[in-house]
Scaffold this motif. Structure first.
Motif, PDB file in Angstrom:
ATOM      1  N   PHE A  47       0.826  -1.203   0.000  1.00  0.00           N
ATOM      2  CA  PHE A  47       0.000   0.000   0.000  1.00  0.00           C
ATOM      3  C   PHE A  47       0.860   1.252   0.000  1.00  0.00           C
ATOM      4  CE2 PHE A  47      -2.025   3.352   2.539  1.00  0.00           C
ATOM      5  CZ  PHE A  47      -3.063   3.664   1.679  1.00  0.00           C
ATOM      6  N   ALA A  48       1.920   1.253   0.778  1.00  0.00           N
ATOM      7  CA  ALA A  48       2.802   2.421   0.846  1.00  0.00           C
ATOM      8  C   ALA A  48       3.455   2.683  -0.508  1.00  0.00           C
ATOM      9  CB  ALA A  48       3.862   2.221   1.918  1.00  0.00           C
ATOM     10  N   GLN A  49       3.891   1.633  -1.185  1.00  0.00           N
ATOM     11  CA  GLN A  49       4.512   1.804  -2.494  1.00  0.00           C
ATOM     12  C   GLN A  49       3.513   2.338  -3.510  1.00  0.00           C
ATOM     13  OE1 GLN A  49       6.209  -1.986  -3.462  1.00  0.00           O
ATOM     14  NE2 GLN A  49       8.167  -1.500  -2.503  1.00  0.00           N
ATOM     15  N   VAL A  50       2.302   1.792  -3.519  1.00  0.00           N
ATOM     16  CA  VAL A  50       1.277   2.237  -4.462  1.00  0.00           C
ATOM     17  C   VAL A  50       0.898   3.688  -4.181  1.00  0.00           C
ATOM     18  CG1 VAL A  50      -1.124   1.890  -5.172  1.00  0.00           C
ATOM     19  CG2 VAL A  50       0.390  -0.071  -4.890  1.00  0.00           C
ATOM     20  N   THR A  51       0.727   4.016  -2.922  1.00  0.00           N
ATOM     21  CA  THR A  51       0.366   5.384  -2.552  1.00  0.00           C
ATOM     22  C   THR A  51       1.453   6.366  -2.957  1.00  0.00           C
ATOM     23  OG1 THR A  51      -0.899   4.563  -0.672  1.00  0.00           O
ATOM     24  CG2 THR A  51      -0.282   6.876  -0.626  1.00  0.00           C
ATOM     25  N   GLN A  52       2.691   6.048  -2.641  1.00  0.00           N
ATOM     26  CA  GLN A  52       3.795   6.944  -2.973  1.00  0.00           C
ATOM     27  C   GLN A  52       3.942   7.108  -4.487  1.00  0.00           C
ATOM     28  OE1 GLN A  52       5.529   8.911  -0.982  1.00  0.00           O
ATOM     29  NE2 GLN A  52       4.214   8.158   0.648  1.00  0.00           N
ATOM     30  N   HIS A  53       3.750   6.024  -5.233  1.00  0.00           N
ATOM     31  CA  HIS A  53       3.832   6.111  -6.689  1.00  0.00           C
ATOM     32  C   HIS A  53       2.734   7.012  -7.243  1.00  0.00           C
ATOM     33  CE1 HIS A  53       4.694   4.974 -10.781  1.00  0.00           C
ATOM     34  NE2 HIS A  53       3.433   4.637 -10.953  1.00  0.00           N
ATOM     35  N   ALA A  54       1.519   6.858  -6.744  1.00  0.00           N
ATOM     36  CA  ALA A  54       0.401   7.679  -7.217  1.00  0.00           C
ATOM     37  C   ALA A  54       0.629   9.148  -6.862  1.00  0.00           C
ATOM     38  CB  ALA A  54      -0.903   7.183  -6.612  1.00  0.00           C
ATOM     39  N   ILE A  55       1.075   9.413  -5.667  1.00  0.00           N
ATOM     40  CA  ILE A  55       1.317  10.793  -5.240  1.00  0.00           C
ATOM     41  C   ILE A  55       2.447  11.417  -6.057  1.00  0.00           C
ATOM     42  CG2 ILE A  55       2.177  12.197  -3.322  1.00  0.00           C
ATOM     43  CD1 ILE A  55       0.562  10.372  -1.470  1.00  0.00           C
ATOM     44  N   ARG A  56       3.521  10.663  -6.291  1.00  0.00           N
ATOM     45  CA  ARG A  56       4.623  11.186  -7.104  1.00  0.00           C
ATOM     46  C   ARG A  56       4.168  11.494  -8.520  1.00  0.00           C
ATOM     47  NH1 ARG A  56       8.224   7.414  -4.534  1.00  0.00           N
ATOM     48  NH2 ARG A  56       7.604   5.933  -6.122  1.00  0.00           N
ATOM     49  N   ARG A  57       3.386  10.593  -9.111  1.00  0.00           N
ATOM     50  CA  ARG A  57       2.933  10.783 -10.485  1.00  0.00           C
ATOM     51  C   ARG A  57       2.034  12.015 -10.608  1.00  0.00           C
ATOM     52  NH1 ARG A  57       0.169   5.893 -11.943  1.00  0.00           N
ATOM     53  NH2 ARG A  57      -1.718   6.963 -11.376  1.00  0.00           N
ATOM     54  N   ILE A  58       1.107  12.159  -9.687  1.00  0.00           N
ATOM     55  CA  ILE A  58       0.198  13.307  -9.724  1.00  0.00           C
ATOM     56  C   ILE A  58       0.948  14.596  -9.424  1.00  0.00           C
ATOM     57  CG2 ILE A  58      -1.780  14.353  -8.568  1.00  0.00           C
ATOM     58  CD1 ILE A  58      -2.917  11.498  -8.340  1.00  0.00           C
ATOM     59  N   SER A  59       1.849  14.560  -8.459  1.00  0.00           N
ATOM     60  CA  SER A  59       2.633  15.755  -8.135  1.00  0.00           C
ATOM     61  C   SER A  59       3.489  16.186  -9.320  1.00  0.00           C
ATOM     62  CB  SER A  59       3.526  15.499  -6.924  1.00  0.00           C
ATOM     63  OG  SER A  59       2.745  15.262  -5.787  1.00  0.00           O
ATOM     64  N   LEU A  60       4.070  15.237 -10.021  1.00  0.00           N
ATOM     65  CA  LEU A  60       4.874  15.564 -11.196  1.00  0.00           C
ATOM     66  C   LEU A  60       4.018  16.203 -12.282  1.00  0.00           C
ATOM     67  CD1 LEU A  60       7.599  15.475 -12.653  1.00  0.00           C
ATOM     68  CD2 LEU A  60       6.959  13.190 -13.473  1.00  0.00           C
ATOM     69  N   ARG A  61       2.822  15.666 -12.506  1.00  0.00           N
ATOM     70  CA  ARG A  61       1.928  16.255 -13.516  1.00  0.00           C
ATOM     71  C   ARG A  61       1.537  17.684 -13.134  1.00  0.00           C
ATOM     72  NH1 ARG A  61      -2.961  12.700 -15.002  1.00  0.00           N
ATOM     73  NH2 ARG A  61      -3.189  14.387 -16.502  1.00  0.00           N
ATOM     74  N   ILE A  62       1.265  17.917 -11.861  1.00  0.00           N
ATOM     75  CA  ILE A  62       0.917  19.265 -11.409  1.00  0.00           C
ATOM     76  C   ILE A  62       2.118  20.194 -11.554  1.00  0.00           C
ATOM     77  CG2 ILE A  62       0.296  20.638  -9.387  1.00  0.00           C
ATOM     78  CD1 ILE A  62      -1.395  18.221  -8.474  1.00  0.00           C
ATOM     79  N   PHE A  63       3.297  19.715 -11.180  1.00  0.00           N
ATOM     80  CA  PHE A  63       4.521  20.502 -11.292  1.00  0.00           C
ATOM     81  C   PHE A  63       4.775  20.909 -12.742  1.00  0.00           C
ATOM     82  CE2 PHE A  63       9.195  20.771 -11.601  1.00  0.00           C
ATOM     83  CZ  PHE A  63       9.421  21.749 -10.652  1.00  0.00           C
ATOM     84  N   GLU A  64       4.634  19.949 -13.670  1.00  0.00           N
ATOM     85  CA  GLU A  64       4.814  20.256 -15.089  1.00  0.00           C
ATOM     86  C   GLU A  64       3.758  21.239 -15.578  1.00  0.00           C
ATOM     87  OE1 GLU A  64       4.723  16.368 -16.768  1.00  0.00           O
ATOM     88  OE2 GLU A  64       6.859  16.014 -16.431  1.00  0.00           O
ATOM     89  N   HIS A  65       2.532  21.086 -15.103  1.00  0.00           N
ATOM     90  CA  HIS A  65       1.462  21.996 -15.513  1.00  0.00           C
ATOM     91  C   HIS A  65       1.738  23.424 -15.033  1.00  0.00           C
ATOM     92  CE1 HIS A  65      -2.521  23.492 -16.463  1.00  0.00           C
ATOM     93  NE2 HIS A  65      -2.646  23.910 -15.214  1.00  0.00           N
ATOM     94  N   ILE A  66       2.199  23.561 -13.805  1.00  0.00           N
ATOM     95  CA  ILE A  66       2.499  24.889 -13.268  1.00  0.00           C
ATOM     96  C   ILE A  66       3.624  25.554 -14.063  1.00  0.00           C
ATOM     97  CG2 ILE A  66       3.495  26.066 -11.269  1.00  0.00           C
ATOM     98  CD1 ILE A  66       1.804  24.247  -9.523  1.00  0.00           C
TER      99      ILE A  66
END
Length: 87
Positions: free
Chosen positions: A4-23
């Motif tokens: 669960f920790a790995q899946v959560t961290q992967h999802a958070i990293r992926r979404i954060s990266l998309r937001i970072f690129e969008h900004i």
């Protein structure tokens, strides 16, 4: 919980990266009109919200649905489909 920790961290990293690129693709007027701290706090709240939602689904909603479906299946098997539907 390790999976669960790995899946959560992967999802958070992926979404954060998309937001970072969008900004970074937004124009200069957006960045001049906003406070950097406010954007950072909003991103932090979003990642915590994702983590909370995933945790709630995995540890609260999914086990409850599994338990209800198992009980309904056992009642339907033992006493007939009408009892399974009632539960």
């Amino acid at each position: 919980t390790a999976v669960f920790a790995q899946v959560t961290q992967h999802a958070i990293r992926r979404i954060s990266l998309r937001i970072f690129e969008h900004i970074h693709t937004m124009d200069l007027s957006f960045h001049l009109a906003r406070q950097t701290g406010a954007v950072s706090r909003t991103l932090d709240r979003g990642t915590r919200g994702i983590q909370f939602a995933l945790q709630a689904i995995l540890f609260h909603i999914f086990p409850t649905l599994l338990e209800v479906s198992l009980v309904a299946g056992l009642l339907a098997f033992q006493f007939g489909p009408a009892y399974g539907l009632v539960s």
